[in-house]
Design an enzyme around this catalytic site. Sequence first.
Site, PDB file in Angstrom:
ATOM      1  N   SER A 104       0.820  -1.208   0.000  1.00 29.50           N
ATOM      2  CA  SER A 104       0.000   0.000   0.000  1.00 29.50           C
ATOM      3  C   SER A 104       0.862   1.270   0.000  1.00 29.50           C
ATOM      4  O   SER A 104       1.652   1.495  -0.903  1.00 29.50           O
ATOM      5  CB  SER A 104      -0.950  -0.032   1.195  1.00 29.50           C
ATOM      6  OG  SER A 104      -1.871   1.022   1.171  1.00 29.50           O
ATOM      7  N   ASP A 241      -2.678   6.133  -3.486  1.00 24.91           N
ATOM      8  CA  ASP A 241      -1.526   5.572  -2.787  1.00 24.91           C
ATOM      9  C   ASP A 241      -0.993   4.412  -3.619  1.00 24.91           C
ATOM     10  O   ASP A 241      -1.427   4.200  -4.755  1.00 24.91           O
ATOM     11  CB  ASP A 241      -1.903   5.129  -1.369  1.00 24.91           C
ATOM     12  CG  ASP A 241      -2.987   4.056  -1.351  1.00 24.91           C
ATOM     13  OD1 ASP A 241      -3.742   3.979  -2.331  1.00 24.91           O
ATOM     14  OD2 ASP A 241      -3.087   3.309  -0.356  1.00 24.91           O
ATOM     15  N   ASP A 243      -1.262   1.151  -3.772  1.00 26.00           N
ATOM     16  CA  ASP A 243      -2.145   0.131  -4.348  1.00 26.00           C
ATOM     17  C   ASP A 243      -3.490   0.702  -4.764  1.00 26.00           C
ATOM     18  O   ASP A 243      -4.394  -0.036  -5.144  1.00 26.00           O
ATOM     19  CB  ASP A 243      -2.320  -1.040  -3.384  1.00 26.00           C
ATOM     20  CG  ASP A 243      -3.132  -0.679  -2.142  1.00 26.00           C
ATOM     21  OD1 ASP A 243      -3.192   0.512  -1.795  1.00 26.00           O
ATOM     22  OD2 ASP A 243      -3.707  -1.593  -1.517  1.00 26.00           O
ATOM     23  N   ASP A 245      -6.091   2.028  -3.297  1.00 36.69           N
ATOM     24  CA  ASP A 245      -7.374   1.795  -2.633  1.00 36.69           C
ATOM     25  C   ASP A 245      -7.834   3.034  -1.875  1.00 36.69           C
ATOM     26  O   ASP A 245      -8.866   3.013  -1.207  1.00 36.69           O
ATOM     27  CB  ASP A 245      -7.318   0.576  -1.708  1.00 36.69           C
ATOM     28  CG  ASP A 245      -6.352   0.731  -0.553  1.00 36.69           C
ATOM     29  OD1 ASP A 245      -5.590   1.718  -0.517  1.00 36.69           O
ATOM     30  OD2 ASP A 245      -6.362  -0.151   0.339  1.00 36.69           O
TER      31      ASP A 245
END
Length: 452
Positions: A104, A241, A243, A245
């Site tokens: 992440s 960010d 990843d 999400d």
Amino acid sequence: MSKLFGTDGVRGLANGLITAELSLQLAQAAAVVLGHNAVDGDRRPTAVIARDPRISGEFIAAAVEAGLASSGVDVYDAGVLPTPAAAFLVADLDADFGVMISASHNPAPDNGIKFLARGGKKLSDALEDAIEAEMANTRRRPVAGDVGRIQRFADAEDRYVVHLLQTLPHSLDGLKVVLDCAHGAASGCSPEVFKNAGADIVVIGADPDGVNINDGYGSTHLEKLQASVLEHGADLGIAHDGDADRCLAVDHEGTVVDGDQIMAVMALAMKDAGKLKDDTLVATVMSNLGLKIALREAGISLKETGVGDRYVLEGMRDGDYSLGGEQSGHVIFAEYATTGDGVLTGLQLAARIAATGKSLKELAAVMTKLPQVLINVKGVDRTAATSDEGVQEAVREAEEILGETGRVLLRPSGTEPVVRVMVEAADTGTAQRIAEELAATVQERLSLEQVA
């Protein structure tokens, strides 16, 4: 053996905690718990795997795929895609489970392995515990034609992009949008989505090289996005960010619009459209008090949960609610996604601007953020934060001073000897003073050195 799974899968230093050996073992255990134990008859389980562009994701993905296939699971490799894309593809393909390899917003040396249950949903604590327990058992080792196959999921990104565009309530024609992809998993699909939606786009932070993810770009480093919005005279900026999400935004004046403000804008939009179930938003206890005030004035209820998007998801499922999220930018649209989706959130926010003809600054003004001060008090007995009478008396006194114009929250860390003291007030000076006084009380009363 210490617990491997944290609040969002297994995460740590790649080739430190997250080794090829551990990745293989986790995959073999997941193949049993999420695959063979969950399917009917002799059908071979299927899994979707995706990753962010960290260089370590290559060897971790190879180990995970080897573990799954050697355990009799057919694997669809979706390549570099956001976490919410992996979740969508698990459901879209009707796969038995999914694996996302990402850390992440963490720096490039870290990585992580996150499993998704059937339908693209986050795992329960019970399923994570079952996978961890299964690691101690004898491996499943099919032979000949019973081993799994690994194949490239060739149209994975196209499926995800089409899905996102189908959620669009209004075209983005006439909008100029700066996209900061954090050199992460959305570097390919986010620009494609916004361009196809009609926006005039400027893209930064979309040249991943395996080691530059989150490095000076993305939702944890908004300075370059703010500067780019001003330089190009854009209507707004969107930051993902690593990843993708989560989503934070910047208005046309370069002012940051956080997850609380985005949720306020979208909750009102969905209420107007009759799509906000029970006129309720789900958010964590860390959301700004200004969000609750804005919602109350708009006739919207706020259901509060513990900190973490998994608890937001649980709260949403409990009441079948349609919108939830966190101040950090995880926003969940239950109609379209099973998890936070930064590209989807940015798309919906931009569509609201286009549909209303109002600027993001005007829309976000529905919520007035109260000054919020957070102090981490280290080296203390976190377990006593809610039971120590001296600390609780200090909290009561602070709450009496603040009245309805602020609030106090003491939150023990889940893993460290730390108590987080958060205070909101009508002005920064008051918030800072009360937070410091409470922090001093926590340090004095709960210090581990004093206990020793």
